[in-house]
Write a protein that holds these residues in place. Sequence first.
Motif, PDB file in Angstrom:
ATOM      1  N   GLN A 164       0.832  -1.195   0.000  1.00  0.00           N
ATOM      2  CA  GLN A 164       0.000   0.000   0.000  1.00  0.00           C
ATOM      3  C   GLN A 164       0.867   1.245   0.000  1.00  0.00           C
ATOM      4  O   GLN A 164       1.895   1.298   0.679  1.00  0.00           O
ATOM      5  CB  GLN A 164      -0.901   0.021   1.229  1.00  0.00           C
ATOM      6  CG  GLN A 164      -1.967   1.088   1.159  1.00  0.00           C
ATOM      7  CD  GLN A 164      -2.838   1.137   2.416  1.00  0.00           C
ATOM      8  OE1 GLN A 164      -2.789   2.073   3.194  1.00  0.00           O
ATOM      9  NE2 GLN A 164      -3.618   0.093   2.618  1.00  0.00           N
TER      10      GLN A 164
ATOM     11  N   TYR B 142      -0.574   5.029  -0.536  1.00  0.00           N
ATOM     12  CA  TYR B 142      -1.196   6.200   0.078  1.00  0.00           C
ATOM     13  C   TYR B 142      -2.641   6.241  -0.390  1.00  0.00           C
ATOM     14  O   TYR B 142      -2.971   5.692  -1.436  1.00  0.00           O
ATOM     15  CB  TYR B 142      -0.477   7.477  -0.362  1.00  0.00           C
ATOM     16  CG  TYR B 142      -0.837   8.704   0.444  1.00  0.00           C
ATOM     17  CD1 TYR B 142      -0.262   8.907   1.699  1.00  0.00           C
ATOM     18  CD2 TYR B 142      -1.753   9.638  -0.036  1.00  0.00           C
ATOM     19  CE1 TYR B 142      -0.605  10.022   2.452  1.00  0.00           C
ATOM     20  CE2 TYR B 142      -2.083  10.758   0.717  1.00  0.00           C
ATOM     21  CZ  TYR B 142      -1.496  10.935   1.960  1.00  0.00           C
ATOM     22  OH  TYR B 142      -1.822  12.045   2.708  1.00  0.00           O
ATOM     23  N   THR B 143      -3.484   6.917   0.369  1.00  0.00           N
ATOM     24  CA  THR B 143      -4.883   7.057  -0.031  1.00  0.00           C
ATOM     25  C   THR B 143      -5.144   8.507  -0.414  1.00  0.00           C
ATOM     26  O   THR B 143      -4.957   9.406   0.410  1.00  0.00           O
ATOM     27  CB  THR B 143      -5.804   6.584   1.099  1.00  0.00           C
ATOM     28  OG1 THR B 143      -5.464   5.230   1.408  1.00  0.00           O
ATOM     29  CG2 THR B 143      -7.260   6.658   0.676  1.00  0.00           C
TER      30      THR B 143
ATOM     31  N   SER C 284      -7.449  11.677  -1.799  1.00  0.00           N
ATOM     32  CA  SER C 284      -8.854  12.075  -1.702  1.00  0.00           C
ATOM     33  C   SER C 284      -9.082  13.549  -2.008  1.00  0.00           C
ATOM     34  O   SER C 284     -10.130  14.077  -1.673  1.00  0.00           O
ATOM     35  CB  SER C 284      -9.367  11.786  -0.291  1.00  0.00           C
ATOM     36  OG  SER C 284      -8.766  12.674   0.641  1.00  0.00           O
TER      37      SER C 284
ATOM     38  N   GLU D 212      -8.827  14.533   4.866  1.00  0.00           N
ATOM     39  CA  GLU D 212      -8.317  15.491   5.840  1.00  0.00           C
ATOM     40  C   GLU D 212      -9.463  16.297   6.455  1.00  0.00           C
ATOM     41  O   GLU D 212      -9.481  16.562   7.662  1.00  0.00           O
ATOM     42  CB  GLU D 212      -7.303  16.441   5.193  1.00  0.00           C
ATOM     43  CG  GLU D 212      -5.968  15.803   4.864  1.00  0.00           C
ATOM     44  CD  GLU D 212      -6.039  14.855   3.662  1.00  0.00           C
ATOM     45  OE1 GLU D 212      -6.968  14.988   2.823  1.00  0.00           O
ATOM     46  OE2 GLU D 212      -5.170  13.966   3.553  1.00  0.00           O
TER      47      GLU D 212
ATOM     48  N   GLN E 182      -1.455  11.219   7.329  1.00  0.00           N
ATOM     49  CA  GLN E 182      -2.069   9.926   7.030  1.00  0.00           C
ATOM     50  C   GLN E 182      -1.126   8.798   7.403  1.00  0.00           C
ATOM     51  O   GLN E 182       0.082   8.888   7.169  1.00  0.00           O
ATOM     52  CB  GLN E 182      -2.416   9.838   5.541  1.00  0.00           C
ATOM     53  CG  GLN E 182      -3.300   8.656   5.223  1.00  0.00           C
ATOM     54  CD  GLN E 182      -3.589   8.522   3.728  1.00  0.00           C
ATOM     55  OE1 GLN E 182      -3.120   7.621   3.069  1.00  0.00           O
ATOM     56  NE2 GLN E 182      -4.352   9.467   3.219  1.00  0.00           N
TER      57      GLN E 182
ATOM     58  N   TYR F 203      -2.170   4.849   7.433  1.00  0.00           N
ATOM     59  CA  TYR F 203      -2.359   3.623   6.654  1.00  0.00           C
ATOM     60  C   TYR F 203      -3.853   3.399   6.534  1.00  0.00           C
ATOM     61  O   TYR F 203      -4.624   3.873   7.362  1.00  0.00           O
ATOM     62  CB  TYR F 203      -1.710   2.439   7.367  1.00  0.00           C
ATOM     63  CG  TYR F 203      -1.581   1.204   6.512  1.00  0.00           C
ATOM     64  CD1 TYR F 203      -0.553   1.099   5.575  1.00  0.00           C
ATOM     65  CD2 TYR F 203      -2.484   0.144   6.626  1.00  0.00           C
ATOM     66  CE1 TYR F 203      -0.425  -0.023   4.781  1.00  0.00           C
ATOM     67  CE2 TYR F 203      -2.352  -0.978   5.831  1.00  0.00           C
ATOM     68  CZ  TYR F 203      -1.331  -1.056   4.914  1.00  0.00           C
ATOM     69  OH  TYR F 203      -1.201  -2.175   4.123  1.00  0.00           O
TER      70      TYR F 203
ATOM     71  N   CYS G 227      -9.302   4.595   7.074  1.00  0.00           N
ATOM     72  CA  CYS G 227      -8.096   5.341   6.766  1.00  0.00           C
ATOM     73  C   CYS G 227      -7.663   6.039   8.044  1.00  0.00           C
ATOM     74  O   CYS G 227      -8.411   6.827   8.617  1.00  0.00           O
ATOM     75  CB  CYS G 227      -8.387   6.343   5.669  1.00  0.00           C
ATOM     76  SG  CYS G 227      -6.917   7.214   5.129  1.00  0.00           S
TER      77      CYS G 227
ATOM     78  N   TYR H  51      -5.258   8.362  10.615  1.00  0.00           N
ATOM     79  CA  TYR H  51      -4.407   9.548  10.698  1.00  0.00           C
ATOM     80  C   TYR H  51      -3.782   9.577  12.081  1.00  0.00           C
ATOM     81  O   TYR H  51      -4.311   8.989  13.024  1.00  0.00           O
ATOM     82  CB  TYR H  51      -5.243  10.815  10.462  1.00  0.00           C
ATOM     83  CG  TYR H  51      -5.438  11.083   8.989  1.00  0.00           C
ATOM     84  CD1 TYR H  51      -4.717  12.075   8.343  1.00  0.00           C
ATOM     85  CD2 TYR H  51      -6.311  10.309   8.239  1.00  0.00           C
ATOM     86  CE1 TYR H  51      -4.858  12.295   6.985  1.00  0.00           C
ATOM     87  CE2 TYR H  51      -6.456  10.515   6.879  1.00  0.00           C
ATOM     88  CZ  TYR H  51      -5.723  11.517   6.266  1.00  0.00           C
ATOM     89  OH  TYR H  51      -5.846  11.732   4.918  1.00  0.00           O
TER      90      TYR H  51
END
Lengths: 231, 231
Positions: free
Chosen positions: A84, A86-87, A89, B64, B84, B86, B102, B104
């Motif tokens: 993995q 990064y996510t 958005s 975020e 972030q 994972y 997700c 943080y």
Amino acid sequence: MSTLHPEYTDDIFHLSIPVLAVDIVLFTIYQDQLCVVLVPGRHEWAEGRMTLPGGIIGRGETLEEASDRILKRDTNISGVYQEQLYTFSAHGRDNRGDVVSCSYYTLVGTQAFLSQIDLTKVSLVPYSRISRETVAFDHADIIAYAYQRLNWKMEYTNVAKSILPASFTLRELQGAYETVLGRPFDKRNFRKKILSIGMLAETSELDRENSKRPAKMYRFADSELKIVGIL
Amino acid sequence: MSTLHPEYTDDIFHLSIPVLAVDIVLFTIYQDQLCVVLVPGRHEWAEGRMTLPGGIIGRGETLEEASDRILKRDTNISGVYQEQLYTFSAHGRDNRGDVVSCSYYTLVGTQAFLSQIDLTKVSLVPYSRISRETVAFDHADIIAYAYQRLNWKMEYTNVAKSILPASFTLRELQGAYETVLGRPFDKRNFRKKILSIGMLAETSELDRENSKRPAKMYRFADSELKIVGIL
DNA sequence: ACAAAAGTGTTCTCGATACACCCATGC
DNA sequence: GCATGGGTGTATCGAGAACACTTTTGT
């Protein structure tokens, strides 16, 4: 529970929550260049540019399962270890609608790669030619980030295993490092370092391909991915 | 577009896609211990254990934005820089249904922290006391992973800025490092290193709190988070 | 004058870098 | 015997770790 595999249809963008997708950055070495696997943008929204292999996560799927499934669907490659990244958005990152993308990346050897892949479906694009003009959405950013992580991994783990055959010469190994990291290494220091770590084991084979002095062949001592601290 | 803030209701688990949530690991130093902020599990599913502050991402929200909103809602803290960590998606990680989380994490100074927080809503749990028995779902794993990353960040960036007042003595700075990293440092080496990096600037203040030889006070030279390479 | 914390330098080891020549083979 | 790539060792430099005494202040 049977798993659903939603597609990018209109109604999926009218739910009360964002859509979760995966995008996969698949690196390989081809013609001595570090390349990324891209597919033709399958949606009008891609505006003719290429995209990363990617798709929507279904109910009851983990991200890893979805990532395997989608990589197989889009490129015909299966069974590779993905990590993995990064996510993503950001607002407007995907002009189709509200899509959060969890990205994965991996490094695959040319042999394993060419034997599985369906070359009618995908393109191999040299990393150096990737830009926001050539790939759709925010995929150039994702690829750039994946490249940073790959660099780190080359320096501190034995990922290089993925792109080398079972046995190889030290020169081949050094070449792989140079291609991926994009800089040259001193032969003596490279050999000293890499052998001192204990990551490699000698084999009894000699390289008879070239009609010069034959080189000793090595293999990776650990079969799994390990953090070792290399260069 | 007005943003929706879905809650964990039955119908949200009957969509064709998984639900995306954020969970937030908020570290702070309290009574010379590294602590994590937890909230009482608000759902029957938490089985009486505590959970990380967390909630569901709404349409039109970035991760975020959702993370800020939910941290504010659950703890009353706002305006902290979060990073972030994972995205977790293992089967059965959340027994309420198909939730991808997700995560943080962030580090907040005691002062800033105590002045904002609503202590009737949250608990401060020392990192050393967190285990799968004390926190619900897979939150102990998330916290452990966040701790690793925090360690890395302490060693290679100026995150420590978050937990120190505007000016501080070198002894206080060293103490913060020791508390977060959980190991002692040599005073002379610590000072040499930290001053040589150029991360700190002297101030004209002296520490008159203790009735001993007064210490010089320092401040961070850069106001933003920077990668510097510290210990 | 003494207690308590602040402040300061040197030595050693180890890993990283730079660098140039001999060796084994096929032709 | 020569061209080609394989293989090797040494000197230097800088970062990190170990380590103990003097200085300044308040009481």
